[in-house]
Scaffold this motif. Structure first.
Motif, PDB file in Angstrom:
ATOM      1  N   VAL A 172     -20.175 -41.636  59.262  1.00 21.22           N
ATOM      2  CA  VAL A 172     -20.704 -42.918  59.727  1.00 21.22           C
ATOM      3  C   VAL A 172     -19.685 -44.028  59.503  1.00 21.22           C
ATOM      4  CG1 VAL A 172     -22.522 -44.631  59.389  1.00 21.22           C
ATOM      5  CG2 VAL A 172     -23.094 -42.189  59.388  1.00 21.22           C
ATOM      6  N   LEU A 173     -19.127 -44.106  58.310  1.00 23.04           N
ATOM      7  CA  LEU A 173     -18.127 -45.139  58.010  1.00 23.04           C
ATOM      8  C   LEU A 173     -16.712 -44.656  58.288  1.00 23.04           C
ATOM      9  CD1 LEU A 173     -19.611 -46.700  54.732  1.00 23.04           C
ATOM     10  CD2 LEU A 173     -19.899 -47.441  57.112  1.00 23.04           C
ATOM     11  N   GLY A 174     -16.559 -43.392  58.672  1.00 21.25           N
ATOM     12  CA  GLY A 174     -15.259 -42.877  59.089  1.00 21.25           C
ATOM     13  C   GLY A 174     -14.232 -42.793  57.981  1.00 21.25           C
ATOM     14  N   ARG A 175     -14.595 -42.204  56.859  1.00 18.25           N
ATOM     15  CA  ARG A 175     -13.652 -42.077  55.749  1.00 18.25           C
ATOM     16  C   ARG A 175     -13.910 -40.764  55.014  1.00 18.25           C
ATOM     17  NH1 ARG A 175     -16.135 -46.563  51.470  1.00 18.25           N
ATOM     18  NH2 ARG A 175     -18.292 -45.812  51.586  1.00 18.25           N
ATOM     19  N   ILE A 176     -12.859 -40.288  54.355  1.00 18.84           N
ATOM     20  CA  ILE A 176     -12.905 -39.016  53.649  1.00 18.84           C
ATOM     21  C   ILE A 176     -12.184 -39.178  52.308  1.00 18.84           C
ATOM     22  CG2 ILE A 176     -12.225 -36.574  53.669  1.00 18.84           C
ATOM     23  CD1 ILE A 176     -12.271 -36.614  56.673  1.00 18.84           C
ATOM     24  N   ILE A 177     -12.763 -38.598  51.278  1.00 15.00           N
ATOM     25  CA  ILE A 177     -12.063 -38.454  49.999  1.00 15.00           C
ATOM     26  C   ILE A 177     -11.645 -36.998  49.884  1.00 15.00           C
ATOM     27  CG2 ILE A 177     -12.215 -38.566  47.495  1.00 15.00           C
ATOM     28  CD1 ILE A 177     -14.388 -40.682  47.799  1.00 15.00           C
ATOM     29  N   ARG A 178     -10.362 -36.763  49.651  1.00 15.63           N
ATOM     30  CA  ARG A 178      -9.826 -35.410  49.534  1.00 15.63           C
ATOM     31  C   ARG A 178      -9.112 -35.228  48.194  1.00 15.63           C
ATOM     32  NH1 ARG A 178      -8.177 -36.458  55.099  1.00 15.63           N
ATOM     33  NH2 ARG A 178      -9.280 -35.036  56.527  1.00 15.63           N
TER      34      ARG A 178
ATOM     35  N   CYS B  36     -13.820 -23.765  32.143  1.00 16.18           N
ATOM     36  CA  CYS B  36     -12.771 -24.252  33.039  1.00 16.18           C
ATOM     37  C   CYS B  36     -12.833 -25.769  33.190  1.00 16.18           C
ATOM     38  CB  CYS B  36     -12.924 -23.621  34.428  1.00 16.18           C
ATOM     39  SG  CYS B  36     -12.929 -21.823  34.439  1.00 16.18           S
ATOM     40  N   ASP B  37     -11.666 -26.362  33.474  1.00 18.57           N
ATOM     41  CA  ASP B  37     -11.626 -27.778  33.807  1.00 18.57           C
ATOM     42  C   ASP B  37     -12.403 -28.035  35.099  1.00 18.57           C
ATOM     43  OD1 ASP B  37     -10.094 -28.360  31.617  1.00 18.57           O
ATOM     44  OD2 ASP B  37      -8.190 -28.420  32.719  1.00 18.57           O
ATOM     45  N   LYS B  38     -12.883 -29.271  35.239  1.00 18.68           N
ATOM     46  CA  LYS B  38     -13.652 -29.688  36.412  1.00 18.68           C
ATOM     47  C   LYS B  38     -12.848 -30.756  37.172  1.00 18.68           C
ATOM     48  CE  LYS B  38     -17.036 -27.173  34.791  1.00 18.68           C
ATOM     49  NZ  LYS B  38     -17.211 -25.799  35.280  1.00 18.68           N
ATOM     50  N   PRO B  39     -12.056 -30.353  38.148  1.00 23.02           N
ATOM     51  CA  PRO B  39     -11.259 -31.333  38.883  1.00 23.02           C
ATOM     52  C   PRO B  39     -12.132 -32.312  39.673  1.00 23.02           C
ATOM     53  CG  PRO B  39     -10.372 -29.124  39.152  1.00 23.02           C
ATOM     54  CD  PRO B  39     -11.718 -28.973  38.520  1.00 23.02           C
ATOM     55  N   VAL B  40     -11.730 -33.569  39.695  1.00 23.90           N
ATOM     56  CA  VAL B  40     -12.386 -34.593  40.501  1.00 23.90           C
ATOM     57  C   VAL B  40     -11.325 -35.385  41.251  1.00 23.90           C
ATOM     58  CG1 VAL B  40     -14.440 -34.805  39.050  1.00 23.90           C
ATOM     59  CG2 VAL B  40     -12.440 -36.206  38.550  1.00 23.90           C
ATOM     60  N   ALA B  41     -11.683 -35.851  42.430  1.00 25.08           N
ATOM     61  CA  ALA B  41     -10.762 -36.678  43.208  1.00 25.08           C
ATOM     62  C   ALA B  41     -10.663 -38.068  42.584  1.00 25.08           C
ATOM     63  CB  ALA B  41     -11.248 -36.779  44.643  1.00 25.08           C
ATOM     64  N   PRO B  42      -9.486 -38.687  42.608  1.00 14.19           N
ATOM     65  CA  PRO B  42      -9.306 -39.999  41.976  1.00 14.19           C
ATOM     66  C   PRO B  42      -9.707 -41.162  42.874  1.00 14.19           C
ATOM     67  CG  PRO B  42      -7.211 -39.193  42.735  1.00 14.19           C
ATOM     68  CD  PRO B  42      -8.207 -38.110  43.047  1.00 14.19           C
ATOM     69  N   GLU B  43     -10.764 -40.988  43.660  1.00 11.20           N
ATOM     70  CA  GLU B  43     -11.257 -42.048  44.532  1.00 11.20           C
ATOM     71  C   GLU B  43     -12.775 -42.015  44.519  1.00 11.20           C
ATOM     72  OE1 GLU B  43     -10.801 -43.700  49.146  1.00 11.20           O
ATOM     73  OE2 GLU B  43      -9.359 -42.266  48.322  1.00 11.20           O
ATOM     74  N   LEU B  44     -13.396 -43.185  44.655  1.00 15.10           N
ATOM     75  CA  LEU B  44     -14.849 -43.300  44.610  1.00 15.10           C
ATOM     76  C   LEU B  44     -15.348 -44.251  45.692  1.00 15.10           C
ATOM     77  CD1 LEU B  44     -15.253 -43.816  40.736  1.00 15.10           C
ATOM     78  CD2 LEU B  44     -15.735 -41.700  41.987  1.00 15.10           C
ATOM     79  N   TRP B  45     -16.627 -44.067  46.056  1.00 15.37           N
ATOM     80  CA  TRP B  45     -17.336 -45.009  46.908  1.00 15.37           C
ATOM     81  C   TRP B  45     -18.509 -45.599  46.127  1.00 15.37           C
ATOM     82  CZ3 TRP B  45     -18.010 -40.623  51.015  1.00 15.37           C
ATOM     83  CH2 TRP B  45     -16.796 -40.424  51.697  1.00 15.37           C
ATOM     84  N   ASP B  46     -19.027 -46.711  46.607  1.00 15.87           N
ATOM     85  CA  ASP B  46     -20.254 -47.275  46.051  1.00 15.87           C
ATOM     86  C   ASP B  46     -21.444 -46.587  46.730  1.00 15.87           C
ATOM     87  OD1 ASP B  46     -22.601 -49.174  45.847  1.00 15.87           O
ATOM     88  OD2 ASP B  46     -21.147 -50.218  44.602  1.00 15.87           O
TER      89      ASP B  46
ATOM     90  N   ALA C 190     -17.260 -51.923  50.060  1.00 12.29           N
ATOM     91  CA  ALA C 190     -17.407 -53.200  50.775  1.00 12.29           C
ATOM     92  C   ALA C 190     -16.094 -53.664  51.391  1.00 12.29           C
ATOM     93  CB  ALA C 190     -17.960 -54.271  49.834  1.00 12.29           C
ATOM     94  N   GLY C 191     -15.307 -52.713  51.892  1.00 13.23           N
ATOM     95  CA  GLY C 191     -14.066 -53.050  52.572  1.00 13.23           C
ATOM     96  C   GLY C 191     -12.905 -53.381  51.662  1.00 13.23           C
TER      97      GLY C 191
END
Length: 228
Positions: free
Chosen positions: A210-216, A119-129, A11-12
């Motif tokens: 659509v919202l113009g964002r990427i989690i890497r 093996c470990d399961k890497p995840v990015a430290p960012e989330l969306w709703d 939500a911004g």
């Protein structure tokens, strides 16, 4: 259980939060096309990997295997990553992230469930709703890059219209109910371009056009020796 620190972009606003993950689930065979799914099952059977007990199938792994670290250690040179969307239940909400179901392929040939735990399961430290992206969920792109022999190559790419819808995946895996708080659910992946193979570094992303964002996120793969 593991506590992971994330930045929630919703939500911004960007908010820091630490989530206790008590349950980790890796969904497999979650594609929408049953013909392609069954063809791939037959291909894997031909090289000695057993047919799944159900489609989709939900493998449990230790929650402590989830990590946001920039490197993982693996036994030998037979493992590889694969990009997946990740759904996390938190206070009745669904949060969306991206991770890598890094798997030991040699072990996978005799026991898929065991290989998931290796093996470990890497995840990015960012989330969306999830509520922000559900209306255009099928347009979201998953993409990964692998560094192989010193060269970075596009390893996987696809849109989520090829995967089971998120709510259906949750319903099938949790008795028709909601995603429980503290549960991280990996949602499945796409075929590797050029075939499954190990890499010294693996990078992955979830792209919302659509919202113009990427989690890497990305991680180095450190091979530990096998001495006997």
């Amino acid at each position: 259980m593991v506590d992971l620190a994330f930045t929630l972009d919703a939500a911004g606003r960007r908010t820091q939060l630490t989530l206790p993950i008590t349950t980790a689930v890796i969904a497999g065979w979650s594609g929408r096309d049953p013909v392609a799914r069954d063809h791939h099952i037959a291909e894997l059977e031909a090289i000695g990997i057993a047919r799944p007990a159900s489609t989709p199938i939900y493998y449990r792994v230790a929650a402590a295997r989830l990590a946001t670290a920039p490197a993982i250690e693996v036994s030998g040179g037979d493992s590889s990553g694969e990009v997946e969307f990740v759904l996390i239940g938190h206070q009745g909400r669904i949060l969306v992230g991206v991770g890598s179901d890094h798997t030991d392929r040699k072990v996978e040939a005799y026991g898929v469930t065991v290989s998931k735990q290796m093996c470990d399961k890497p995840v990015a430290p960012e989330l969306w709703d999830f509520g922000d992206v559900e209306p255009h969920w099928d347009r979201i792109v998953l993409r990964s890059f692998a560094t192989i022999g010193g060269t970075r190559v596009l390893y996987q790419e696809g849109t989520l219209d090829a995967m089971l819808p998120a709510r259906e995946l949750i319903a099938r895996g949790f008795g028709g109910g909601a995603l429980p708080d503290g549960t991280a659910l990996f949602g499945g992946t796409f075929a590797a371009k050029g075939g499954i193979r190990p890499a010294s570094r693996f990078e992955f992303e979830i792209d919302d056009p659509v919202l113009g964002r990427i989690i890497r996120h990305g991680y180095d793969v450190v091979e530990l020796p096998i001495l006997g």
